[in-house]
Scaffold this active site. Sequence first.
Site, short mmCIF file in Angstrom:
data_model
loop_
_atom_site.label_atom_id
_atom_site.label_comp_id
_atom_site.label_asym_id
_atom_site.label_seq_id
_atom_site.Cartn_x
_atom_site.Cartn_y
_atom_site.Cartn_z
CG HIS A 102 -1.78 1.22 1.42
ND1 HIS A 102 -3.22 0.93 1.38
CD2 HIS A 102 -1.71 2.50 1.37
CE1 HIS A 102 -3.71 2.30 1.24
NE2 HIS A 102 -2.62 3.00 1.51
CD GLU A 103 2.10 3.62 3.62
OE1 GLU A 103 2.42 4.68 3.18
OE2 GLU A 103 1.11 3.62 4.52
CG HIS A 122 0.61 6.35 -0.54
ND1 HIS A 122 -0.76 6.96 -1.12
CD2 HIS A 122 0.02 5.70 0.23
CE1 HIS A 122 -1.73 6.73 -0.32
NE2 HIS A 122 -1.17 5.94 0.56
#
Length: 608
Positions: A427-428, A431
């Site tokens: 998820h990170e 980004h």
Amino acid sequence: MHGLLLAAAGLLSLPLHVIAHPQPSTNLAGRGVDLDAYRMADRSSYMNSDDMKLKQPGIASLSGGNYVDTATEVVKRMVPGMTFRMVDDHYVGESGISHVYFRQTMHGMDIDNSDFNVNIGKDGKVLSFGHSFYTGPAPDKAPVEKRDFSDPMKAFHGACKALNLPINADKATVQTMNEHEVMFMGTSGAMSDPQGKLCYMAKEDGTLALTWRVETDMGDNWLLSYVDAKETEKVHNVVDYVSHATYQVYRWPIPDPTEGKRETIENPWNLKTSPFTWISDGKTNYTTTRGNNAIAQANFDGGEDYLNNHRPNNKNLKFEYPYAPNMSPKSYIDASVTQLFYSANMVHDLYYMLGFTEKAGNFQVNNHGQGGKGNDFVILNAQDGSGTNNANFATPPDGKPGRMRVYIWTKAKPARDSSFEAGTVIHEYTHGLSNRLTGGPANAGCLNGMESGGMGEGWGDFFATAIRLKPNDNRNANYVHGEWVNNSPKGNRMYPYSTSLQTNPLVYTSCNKYNEVHAIGTVWGSMLYEVLWNLIDKHGKNDGPTPVFENGVPKDGKYLAMKLVMDGMAIQPCKPTFVQARDAIIDADMNLTKGSNRCEIWKAFAKR
């Protein structure tokens, strides 16, 4: 080089869709400042391939010459009389689409939130374009000629005061870098010397503001604060390069310590995507968790230094360290750093295969002549002491390292380390992917609006969920976000990701009642989950760790969905809306498969 044509007032031929949402109370790293109150509006327009054929046939038929010339001609025709410059991050993506980016200028200075992106298809014709160019009245004289602006130091102090930044500038001096840019030397409290840039900013009321853009890297927040150049106590907008979120457990291949055992893996890298392996940058071979794509270490104090921090080191390259969930976090830090390094490199290699390459702005020290800007691996901080129960990723423009901070979660006893939750890292890292692709590698501030920022969270959930799918899953599979780190079967999203409207009732109009990026992101992620299963039902599911391609197209539905969503990021305009991002995915499919999945994609979005 800046153009010097006169800027024209009036309306462009494309409508500007301005989306506004009520503001939540998101604090600035615990200092009581609501950053959401300073978000820029999502004000871009997007002309998709279908609309262009109907409304702009002359543009649609443009071809000939090189793709840069074609793209430049599009901008000249669509915004006649306006001045602009081409940003130096154009490239041809792995799907054959050429992406060219422009920034509007006024009196030789940037309008910092006015962008134009043009996408040229494999056939050399214009596929689509989007923009947020300013169309209101222009100042008659350049502010540099009139000296009609404040001292940059006043603007710097104004930003620090308005945002309650803990920066000491009592002995600071201004160092001029060029006509419009300065650096603030002699400060303390920031992770690097703050910078200032004189530029315009298009306001929501249709007027233009002259601002000092003050850049301050505070660790948990990396801010671009647009301070009024005359009234320096006024901050118009703030862009934060750091994305904050709470995350779920995902399989790579094991989602969390409750669902499998650790195993020793030999040489896990893919030499096609990491030709120097994970522990070399092509110049230096390392015996620690450092290489071309990432550098991982402990960061117990949450500080800015990372090069001298502890990281595991083994001259025999055996990164094998004890870990058990009932151990105290610091006692297994070497295992934590190793896991974080492994997961981040796995993401790098997969995303590279799907199109996030050097020229697209990926994160690498050595780009070995493949385009883009190097010297920007991802800094991975395990057990970061600057916070708990969270993680974040800072995405500066291409050429500057990304930074991932992974925290300890205290919702279970003993506390849990999210380095062992693959979904946190996926998820990170996503980004970084979405911020580098949207608007071009040199523009990392295109997802800072409420709706576009929400999609940033949704993309992170989508990729982590797609990667997590199990061999026996079908469209009835539901995935909860954040069970393990939250120590709760309900996780930390409003609803599970599901194709059932009874299990997950979120639809587009749900956004009207949400004013927080994670809530809006769950709506977007739910739409993409529908796309994922429609494509899997049509093309099947590859349960292997890497996609199999045929003529550049993933043969299965799972990786095809990931590829189309990623291509859509590169096609969509800066600060996209849900509708524009949807259209960009449809245009991506038109380019990649000649639209063979159009119905499946439309049905997925129509359902939600």
